[in-house]
Design an enzyme around this catalytic site. Structure first.
Site, PDB file in Angstrom:
ATOM      1  N   ALA A   1     -11.803  24.528  13.825  1.00  0.00           N
ATOM      2  CA  ALA A   1     -11.804  24.743  12.438  1.00  0.00           C
ATOM      3  C   ALA A   1     -13.353  24.416  11.967  1.00  0.00           C
ATOM      4  O   ALA A   1     -13.874  25.450  11.273  1.00  0.00           O
ATOM      5  CB  ALA A   1     -10.986  23.986  11.325  1.00  0.00           C
TER       6      ALA A   1
ATOM      7  N   ASP B   1      -5.219  13.134  22.713  1.00  0.00           N
ATOM      8  CA  ASP B   1      -4.690  13.502  23.766  1.00  0.00           C
ATOM      9  C   ASP B   1      -3.831  12.573  24.442  1.00  0.00           C
ATOM     10  O   ASP B   1      -2.874  12.714  25.127  1.00  0.00           O
ATOM     11  CB  ASP B   1      -5.651  14.314  24.627  1.00  0.00           C
ATOM     12  CG  ASP B   1      -6.452  15.329  23.997  1.00  0.00           C
ATOM     13  OD1 ASP B   1      -5.871  16.561  23.741  1.00  0.00           O
ATOM     14  OD2 ASP B   1      -7.530  14.960  23.700  1.00  0.00           O
TER      15      ASP B   1
ATOM     16  N   ARG C   1     -13.762   8.015  21.051  1.00  0.00           N
ATOM     17  CA  ARG C   1     -12.221   8.296  21.200  1.00  0.00           C
ATOM     18  C   ARG C   1     -11.654   7.538  21.968  1.00  0.00           C
ATOM     19  O   ARG C   1     -10.636   7.042  22.028  1.00  0.00           O
ATOM     20  CB  ARG C   1     -11.747   9.638  20.932  1.00  0.00           C
ATOM     21  CG  ARG C   1     -12.278  10.260  19.301  1.00  0.00           C
ATOM     22  CD  ARG C   1     -11.732  11.668  19.136  1.00  0.00           C
ATOM     23  NE  ARG C   1     -12.229  12.237  18.317  1.00  0.00           N
ATOM     24  CZ  ARG C   1     -13.171  13.041  17.930  1.00  0.00           C
ATOM     25  NH1 ARG C   1     -14.156  13.244  19.237  1.00  0.00           N
ATOM     26  NH2 ARG C   1     -13.460  13.670  16.871  1.00  0.00           N
TER      27      ARG C   1
ATOM     28  N   TYR D   1      11.616   2.474   9.339  1.00  0.00           N
ATOM     29  CA  TYR D   1      11.921   3.138  10.489  1.00  0.00           C
ATOM     30  C   TYR D   1      13.377   3.466  10.560  1.00  0.00           C
ATOM     31  O   TYR D   1      13.608   4.672  11.288  1.00  0.00           O
ATOM     32  CB  TYR D   1      11.690   2.165  11.854  1.00  0.00           C
ATOM     33  CG  TYR D   1      10.012   2.070  12.158  1.00  0.00           C
ATOM     34  CD1 TYR D   1       9.179   3.111  12.539  1.00  0.00           C
ATOM     35  CD2 TYR D   1       9.404   0.854  11.898  1.00  0.00           C
ATOM     36  CE1 TYR D   1       8.042   2.940  12.847  1.00  0.00           C
ATOM     37  CE2 TYR D   1       8.038   0.784  12.086  1.00  0.00           C
ATOM     38  CZ  TYR D   1       7.259   1.650  12.240  1.00  0.00           C
ATOM     39  OH  TYR D   1       5.798   1.819  12.778  1.00  0.00           O
TER      40      TYR D   1
ATOM     41  N   PRO E   1      -7.241   7.953  20.692  1.00  0.00           N
ATOM     42  CA  PRO E   1      -7.574   9.259  21.338  1.00  0.00           C
ATOM     43  C   PRO E   1      -6.319  10.204  21.202  1.00  0.00           C
ATOM     44  O   PRO E   1      -5.428   9.778  22.213  1.00  0.00           O
ATOM     45  CB  PRO E   1      -8.088   9.081  22.601  1.00  0.00           C
ATOM     46  CG  PRO E   1      -7.573   7.664  22.963  1.00  0.00           C
ATOM     47  CD  PRO E   1      -7.147   6.913  21.787  1.00  0.00           C
TER      48      PRO E   1
ATOM     49  N   HIS F   1      -9.872  16.436  22.569  1.00  0.00           N
ATOM     50  CA  HIS F   1     -10.493  16.178  21.209  1.00  0.00           C
ATOM     51  C   HIS F   1     -11.449  15.252  21.354  1.00  0.00           C
ATOM     52  O   HIS F   1     -11.237  14.041  21.156  1.00  0.00           O
ATOM     53  CB  HIS F   1      -9.315  15.960  20.516  1.00  0.00           C
ATOM     54  CG  HIS F   1      -9.835  15.412  18.825  1.00  0.00           C
ATOM     55  ND1 HIS F   1     -10.590  16.361  18.057  1.00  0.00           N
ATOM     56  CD2 HIS F   1      -9.579  14.412  18.087  1.00  0.00           C
ATOM     57  CE1 HIS F   1     -10.894  15.770  17.028  1.00  0.00           C
ATOM     58  NE2 HIS F   1     -10.298  14.461  16.962  1.00  0.00           N
TER      59      HIS F   1
ATOM     60  N   LYS G   1       0.655  -1.323   0.220  1.00  0.00           N
ATOM     61  CA  LYS G   1       0.066  -0.057  -0.101  1.00  0.00           C
ATOM     62  C   LYS G   1       0.985   1.190  -0.049  1.00  0.00           C
ATOM     63  O   LYS G   1       0.485   2.101  -0.583  1.00  0.00           O
ATOM     64  CB  LYS G   1      -0.866  -0.058   1.225  1.00  0.00           C
ATOM     65  CG  LYS G   1      -1.604   1.213   1.391  1.00  0.00           C
ATOM     66  CD  LYS G   1      -2.799   1.427   0.473  1.00  0.00           C
ATOM     67  CE  LYS G   1      -3.835   2.420   0.899  1.00  0.00           C
ATOM     68  NZ  LYS G   1      -3.263   3.786   1.568  1.00  0.00           N
TER      69      LYS G   1
ATOM     70  N   ARG H   1     -15.065  27.400  13.722  1.00  0.00           N
ATOM     71  CA  ARG H   1     -15.249  28.684  12.834  1.00  0.00           C
ATOM     72  C   ARG H   1     -16.011  28.552  11.496  1.00  0.00           C
ATOM     73  O   ARG H   1     -16.649  29.630  11.144  1.00  0.00           O
ATOM     74  CB  ARG H   1     -13.806  29.056  12.375  1.00  0.00           C
ATOM     75  CG  ARG H   1     -12.679  29.272  13.790  1.00  0.00           C
ATOM     76  CD  ARG H   1     -11.269  29.306  13.140  1.00  0.00           C
ATOM     77  NE  ARG H   1     -11.151  30.169  12.210  1.00  0.00           N
ATOM     78  CZ  ARG H   1      -9.855  29.893  11.364  1.00  0.00           C
ATOM     79  NH1 ARG H   1      -9.029  29.087  11.416  1.00  0.00           N
ATOM     80  NH2 ARG H   1      -9.537  31.186  10.350  1.00  0.00           N
TER      81      ARG H   1
END
EC number: 1.1.1.27
Length: 327
Positions: free
Chosen positions: A157, A130, A95, A72, A128, A182, A47, A160
């Site tokens: 965003a 954070d 999340r 890596y 998640p 989040h 992929k 807004r």
């Protein structure tokens, strides 16, 4: 000197995770002419090879860039490593439900990257976010300034854009933040939301045609936007990909831009030892400064509630993770 503070003429980004978010981010880097070298890592090597080849066919329309399926070991001299790899969020799953599945994945990836000699900046987008930004900081041993999460950049965003549509103004002239996790405990900072410098409540007062009830309910649609999109198409990826591209540009171009990100707090907003969404100045060194905007009492309570929810999950998840590691 960090890798991110080194050669500004050749900017190298390594992306870990070539799923919907990762491949959309790579596409955004190409179309926005960001970085001179982009390496893509994923367990599905065919992929990454296919995406690298496909993206390279766009370069004649954009700008020269080296794009390839990376390993890596290629992280050792990267300016930025972007982590999107992780178990996907399923319909009906929060999340935070993802944390147990993704902590183990995160540790394996981060320790392998650090072992390569990487000395740049981590940008985390896996959910998640954070919690995985916090775990990336823990597992890497990096300074807090060089581990950043996408945080509430996309949420802000969306906020807004929703305000812009309601008041019929260009979203770029709407300034407003979503702070906190989040996720489900995030909150809008209405007290500082403004349109072209005019506080949002003043704007509504001066424009009686604006639907006040719609304004009040607007945040809930923003908060639940991801769930709506996941229900309809299975995943969110375009919005976050462009948000990541914006953050990448701010870092690589040493912009000192202010963006709402998942950053480590040491006393700001009354919080300690946590990564959570807050405005921050970012540049080639990472986080230059966390900006503590004055919140109303109600907003501060929401920040505290959001932080408490995150800390509870972090403590439970790490206790379980460490117990399993000790077996």
């Amino acid at each position: 000197m960090t890798a991110a503070a080194g050669n500004k003429d050749h900017q190298k980004v390594i992306l870990v995770g070539d799923g919907a978010v990762g491949s959309s981010y790579a596409f955004a880097l190409v179309t926005q002419n960001i970085a001179q070298e982009v390496g893509i890592i994923d367990i599905n090597v065919p992929k990454t090879e296919g995406d690298a080849l496909d993206l390279s066919h766009a370069l004649a329309f954009t700008s020269p860039k080296k794009i390839y399926a990376a390993t890596y070991d290629d992280c050792h001299d990267a300016d930025l490593v972007v982590l999107t790899a992780g178990a996907p969020q399923k319909p009906g799953e929060t999340r935070l439900d993802l944390v147990h599945k993704n902590l183990k994945i995160n540790k394996e990836i981060v320790t392998t990257i650090v072992d390569s000699g990487f000395n740049g900046i981590f940008l985390v987008a896996a959910n998640p976010v954070d919690i995985l930004t916090y775990s990336t900081w823990k597992f890497s041993g990096f300074p807090k300034e060089r581990v950043i999460g996408s945080g509430t950049s996309l949420d802000s965003a969306r906020f807004r854009q929703a305000i812009a549509e309601l008041v019929d103004v260009d979203a770029r002239n709407v300034h407003a933040y979503i702070l906190g996790e989040h996720g489900d405990t995030e909150f809008p900072v209405w007290s500082h939301a403004n349109v072209a410098g005019l506080q949002i409540y003043e704007w509504v007062k001066n424009n009686p045609d604006v639907d006040e009830e719609a304004m009040v309910n607007l945040f809930f649609n923003v908060r639940d936007a991801a769930y709506t999109i996941i229900e309809k198409k299975g995943a969110t990826f375009y919005g976050i990909a462009v948000a990541l591209a914006r953050i990448t540009k701010a870092i690589l171009n040493d912009e000192n831009s202010v963006l709402p990100l998942s950053v480590y707090l040491e006393g700001e907003y009354g919080q300690n030892d946590i990564y959570i969404g807050a405005p921050a100045i970012i540049n080639r060194q990472g986080v230059k400064q966390v900006i503590e905007i004055p919140l109303t009492d109600a907003e501060q309570e929401k920040m505290e509630a959001s932080a408490s929810a995150l800390k509870e999950v972090i403590e439970t998840a790490f206790a379980k993770f460490e117990a399993e590691e000790a077996k």
